[in-house]
Design a protein around this motif. Sequence first.
Motif, PDB file in Angstrom:
ATOM      1  N   PHE A  50       0.860  -1.172   0.000  1.00  0.00           N
ATOM      2  CA  PHE A  50       0.000   0.000   0.000  1.00  0.00           C
ATOM      3  C   PHE A  50       0.898   1.224   0.000  1.00  0.00           C
ATOM      4  O   PHE A  50       1.915   1.265   0.694  1.00  0.00           O
ATOM      5  CB  PHE A  50      -0.958   0.005   1.196  1.00  0.00           C
ATOM      6  CG  PHE A  50      -0.382   0.557   2.467  1.00  0.00           C
ATOM      7  CD1 PHE A  50      -0.683   1.845   2.897  1.00  0.00           C
ATOM      8  CD2 PHE A  50       0.478  -0.200   3.241  1.00  0.00           C
ATOM      9  CE1 PHE A  50      -0.147   2.353   4.053  1.00  0.00           C
ATOM     10  CE2 PHE A  50       1.014   0.298   4.410  1.00  0.00           C
ATOM     11  CZ  PHE A  50       0.704   1.585   4.825  1.00  0.00           C
ATOM     12  N   ALA A  51       0.532   2.190  -0.807  1.00  0.00           N
ATOM     13  CA  ALA A  51       1.247   3.470  -0.873  1.00  0.00           C
ATOM     14  C   ALA A  51       2.747   3.282  -1.064  1.00  0.00           C
ATOM     15  O   ALA A  51       3.555   4.004  -0.462  1.00  0.00           O
ATOM     16  CB  ALA A  51       0.961   4.278   0.390  1.00  0.00           C
ATOM     17  N   GLY A  52       3.145   2.299  -1.879  1.00  0.00           N
ATOM     18  CA  GLY A  52       4.558   2.090  -2.135  1.00  0.00           C
ATOM     19  C   GLY A  52       5.298   1.344  -1.047  1.00  0.00           C
ATOM     20  O   GLY A  52       6.510   1.131  -1.145  1.00  0.00           O
ATOM     21  N   VAL A  53       4.592   0.948   0.003  1.00  0.00           N
ATOM     22  CA  VAL A  53       5.192   0.209   1.112  1.00  0.00           C
ATOM     23  C   VAL A  53       4.804  -1.261   0.988  1.00  0.00           C
ATOM     24  O   VAL A  53       3.663  -1.588   0.653  1.00  0.00           O
ATOM     25  CB  VAL A  53       4.719   0.773   2.463  1.00  0.00           C
ATOM     26  CG1 VAL A  53       5.260  -0.066   3.617  1.00  0.00           C
ATOM     27  CG2 VAL A  53       5.134   2.225   2.619  1.00  0.00           C
ATOM     28  N   SER A  54       5.743  -2.142   1.270  1.00  0.00           N
ATOM     29  CA  SER A  54       5.469  -3.577   1.231  1.00  0.00           C
ATOM     30  C   SER A  54       5.595  -4.154   2.639  1.00  0.00           C
ATOM     31  O   SER A  54       6.663  -4.088   3.256  1.00  0.00           O
ATOM     32  CB  SER A  54       6.443  -4.293   0.292  1.00  0.00           C
ATOM     33  OG  SER A  54       6.151  -5.673   0.241  1.00  0.00           O
ATOM     34  N   GLY A  83       8.788   5.275   7.414  1.00  0.00           N
ATOM     35  CA  GLY A  83       9.440   6.323   6.643  1.00  0.00           C
ATOM     36  C   GLY A  83       8.684   7.628   6.795  1.00  0.00           C
ATOM     37  O   GLY A  83       8.058   7.906   7.823  1.00  0.00           O
ATOM     38  N   ASP A  84       8.741   8.429   5.750  1.00  0.00           N
ATOM     39  CA  ASP A  84       8.065   9.724   5.778  1.00  0.00           C
ATOM     40  C   ASP A  84       6.731   9.710   5.045  1.00  0.00           C
ATOM     41  O   ASP A  84       6.026  10.721   5.045  1.00  0.00           O
ATOM     42  CB  ASP A  84       8.964  10.800   5.136  1.00  0.00           C
ATOM     43  CG  ASP A  84      10.261  11.005   5.898  1.00  0.00           C
ATOM     44  OD1 ASP A  84      10.223  10.852   7.130  1.00  0.00           O
ATOM     45  OD2 ASP A  84      11.292  11.286   5.250  1.00  0.00           O
ATOM     46  N   ASP A  85       6.387   8.563   4.420  1.00  0.00           N
ATOM     47  CA  ASP A  85       5.276   8.573   3.475  1.00  0.00           C
ATOM     48  C   ASP A  85       4.055   7.785   3.903  1.00  0.00           C
ATOM     49  O   ASP A  85       3.008   7.878   3.255  1.00  0.00           O
ATOM     50  CB  ASP A  85       5.753   8.041   2.116  1.00  0.00           C
ATOM     51  CG  ASP A  85       6.873   8.877   1.540  1.00  0.00           C
ATOM     52  OD1 ASP A  85       6.840  10.108   1.726  1.00  0.00           O
ATOM     53  OD2 ASP A  85       7.787   8.288   0.923  1.00  0.00           O
ATOM     54  N   ALA A  86       4.130   6.973   4.938  1.00  0.00           N
ATOM     55  CA  ALA A  86       2.992   6.125   5.288  1.00  0.00           C
ATOM     56  C   ALA A  86       3.032   5.792   6.776  1.00  0.00           C
ATOM     57  O   ALA A  86       4.052   5.945   7.454  1.00  0.00           O
ATOM     58  CB  ALA A  86       3.012   4.842   4.458  1.00  0.00           C
ATOM     59  N   LYS A  87       1.881   5.329   7.272  1.00  0.00           N
ATOM     60  CA  LYS A  87       1.749   4.933   8.667  1.00  0.00           C
ATOM     61  C   LYS A  87       0.889   3.681   8.756  1.00  0.00           C
ATOM     62  O   LYS A  87       0.122   3.367   7.844  1.00  0.00           O
ATOM     63  CB  LYS A  87       1.121   6.057   9.494  1.00  0.00           C
ATOM     64  CG  LYS A  87       1.948   7.332   9.567  1.00  0.00           C
ATOM     65  CD  LYS A  87       1.257   8.389  10.416  1.00  0.00           C
ATOM     66  CE  LYS A  87       2.095   9.659  10.496  1.00  0.00           C
ATOM     67  NZ  LYS A  87       1.444  10.696  11.330  1.00  0.00           N
ATOM     68  N   ARG A 145      -0.869  11.666   4.141  1.00  0.00           N
ATOM     69  CA  ARG A 145      -0.132  10.408   4.142  1.00  0.00           C
ATOM     70  C   ARG A 145      -1.083   9.247   4.404  1.00  0.00           C
ATOM     71  O   ARG A 145      -1.894   9.311   5.338  1.00  0.00           O
ATOM     72  CB  ARG A 145       0.954  10.428   5.216  1.00  0.00           C
ATOM     73  CG  ARG A 145       2.108  11.369   4.921  1.00  0.00           C
ATOM     74  CD  ARG A 145       2.994  11.552   6.126  1.00  0.00           C
ATOM     75  NE  ARG A 145       2.285  12.176   7.225  1.00  0.00           N
ATOM     76  CZ  ARG A 145       2.879  12.752   8.269  1.00  0.00           C
ATOM     77  NH1 ARG A 145       4.184  12.776   8.344  1.00  0.00           N
ATOM     78  NH2 ARG A 145       2.156  13.296   9.234  1.00  0.00           N
ATOM     79  N   PRO A 146      -0.988   8.173   3.616  1.00  0.00           N
ATOM     80  CA  PRO A 146      -1.897   7.036   3.817  1.00  0.00           C
ATOM     81  C   PRO A 146      -1.603   6.301   5.110  1.00  0.00           C
ATOM     82  O   PRO A 146      -0.448   6.102   5.490  1.00  0.00           O
ATOM     83  CB  PRO A 146      -1.636   6.152   2.594  1.00  0.00           C
ATOM     84  CG  PRO A 146      -0.269   6.527   2.140  1.00  0.00           C
ATOM     85  CD  PRO A 146      -0.089   7.977   2.476  1.00  0.00           C
ATOM     86  N   VAL A 147      -2.687   5.916   5.784  1.00  0.00           N
ATOM     87  CA  VAL A 147      -2.595   5.161   7.030  1.00  0.00           C
ATOM     88  C   VAL A 147      -3.322   3.836   6.843  1.00  0.00           C
ATOM     89  O   VAL A 147      -4.520   3.816   6.547  1.00  0.00           O
ATOM     90  CB  VAL A 147      -3.214   5.940   8.206  1.00  0.00           C
ATOM     91  CG1 VAL A 147      -3.136   5.118   9.490  1.00  0.00           C
ATOM     92  CG2 VAL A 147      -2.531   7.290   8.386  1.00  0.00           C
TER      93      VAL A 147
END
Length: 717
Positions: free
Chosen positions: A427-431, A486-490, A449-451
């Motif tokens: 999700f949102a570039g996070v694996s 990181g800075d982009d997702a939670k 930022r996507p949570v």
Amino acid sequence: MGGGRIAVTSRYLTRDGRPWLPATGEFHFSRYRRDRWREDLLKLRAGGLTGVSSYLFWLHHEETEGELSFAGDLDVRHFAELCAEAGLDFVARIGPWVHAEARNGGLPDWVLAGCVPRSNDPVYLARVRRWYAAVAEQLSGLDHAGGGPVIAVQIDNEYHGGDGHLRTLKDMAQEAGLVAPLWTATAWDGVDLAGTGLLPTYAGYADGFWFDADEGWPESCRTQFGFSHARDGISDGPTEFPFLTCELGGGMATAYHRRPVVTPDDVAAVALTKLGSGANMLGYYMFHGGTNPIGRHSTFQESRATGYPNDLPILSYDFQAPLGEHGQYRRHYHRLRRLHLMLADFGEVLAPMPMVLPGPSPLRWAVRSDGRSAFLFVNNHQPHEPLPSRDGVRFRLELPTTMVELPSLPVTVPAGASFCWPVNLRFAGVSILYATAQPICVVDDDCGRPVLVLAATEGVEAEVVLASGEVFRGLRPGTDCLISIGDDAKVLVLDSANADRLYRGDLGGRRRLLLCADGVVFDGGSLRLHTGRAEPSFSVFPPPSTPPEVAGARVESDVDGCFTRYAVVFDEPPVAPPALPFEQLRAAGQQPERAGVPEDSDFDEAAVYRIDIPAALRAAAYDVLLRLDWQADVGRAYQGDRLVADQFSQGEPWEISLSRLEPGDLTVRLLPVPGSQAELRQVTAVPSYAVTVTGTGWRAEPDWTAAHRPSTVAPRP
């Protein structure tokens, strides 16, 4: 609900060319009050459903030949239009035979005369042709291709003959003008639908009233709690069609001879197990209970007197559903919502994934995977014969591209647990390599930022492991368990109790999370709470820029982890009425042994109570449920000579809506089990009122609602 062309592959449905995994709930409009349709459809939408299915009872609409009505509570067109307004698809189950525990399976008495019903008898087909034409006229212009809500039409129900009758009915419906992208038929018990042009749909019930009273817990129900390639617990079904369900038991009806109690955990476990077994549509029966109307010539319930094997209550069709006979919220409404929210955000990924069963294992589990990502499903819940906890559990998933073992340390899977864990979820570039918590949904925080929201598995340590190697262990799930990736997702990991309180809806022009122990509906960018609390509260993430407003109250805010909590403090708080007074007018007389459901005359020997309903309670600005604590075999409630409620006892409280009653007291007649007692122990008034939350930051922008409405209902030609 959304636009886009609907199509079918051999494994799943598509919408606008993308895999689609819908969730629908049965809600019989003619068994409920028209003036409450809209609010209760919003309840279904807030519960995460994408669609509503409903039988059309020919018996309700044309009890007397030639006197056809779609007025008032029978207005199917208005109901379908309200579905569209609520953002819900509509599945029309048009019969002509529907069963649904209705008299003659929903066929009017006059239809049975002089023909062979449910056959290609020309006399019968001529009558059905008129019925289909009337239904088509009501739904004209509401088909999906024309921008309306009707996505599917079900032909008949539980028809097992391979004689071309279903194909004939479908052709007649289309000739009458009914249009839908999906045409379905129920397909359990290995029925052959080849050549009918109808999609098979399946069921799954935790128990059934139709079994013999002394049969125990049937094997066909036991199999619903285990993962399997079998689509209805009996047969696998044709592989050229996707696995779609239309009747996952949202509860169960009560017959006189057999009175199963289906718990919220039973319902949630069956739904999750079917999803893990490869189901690509969740359809519940019932999701909203109702009340049978009474006709001019007869009552409308299934009974042995009308040639059916079961006696059902005259009025009550509560079905122990997530939303009850009077629209009351039940615990499984909240438990199922987390599953429906997961499908809304991850159904597109899940739908193409086939199901794989592991080798022999004492723990029931299955995997759905596309070879890279996977969802691990576990069910350790079963009624009547509880499953034990399982110690030392780790899973090894050998995917074509990788091998994943989880969790990092062996865990105990508690008795009664059922859950889904993600593997290689992006999700949102996070694996995320895996998480020992169930995905619910994704929402943006106040910085965009996507949570990702996860629900912890009760009794199992929550663990989130990223594909990058970063590991989060020792987590304490709750509203403050917010992990930055990181800075982009939670990732937000909620405890199970808060996961059951979680809603997601549109407020102030954007999607937000809302935690509330009460019922919530989202309506045009604002919200309403359905509560009986003197000081209701709710928490929001991310909070709007301005605080909410409630007429006649002040709203106090506080921090609730990453949420903002709002408590509503009324200037004059609603006062919950005390237990209501009642008096016994007569004890029950001697009861003979009964071979079946009591006759009307048997109630002459019933225990009789009068419940005093204060005028002030009737004048209150909220709805009231009368909750009766009782012991008996059968209960009936009257105002004068009018039957207003009835119930077969299951050992549970009996609830009657005050809104259904006329001014005056209520007389309750209780028939004991022969050799036992009938007793009314207590009557409690349970208030339910709507708290409307408004405010500058809580309303939609002027054109936002119209811009996001998924369809436009065409006017009647």
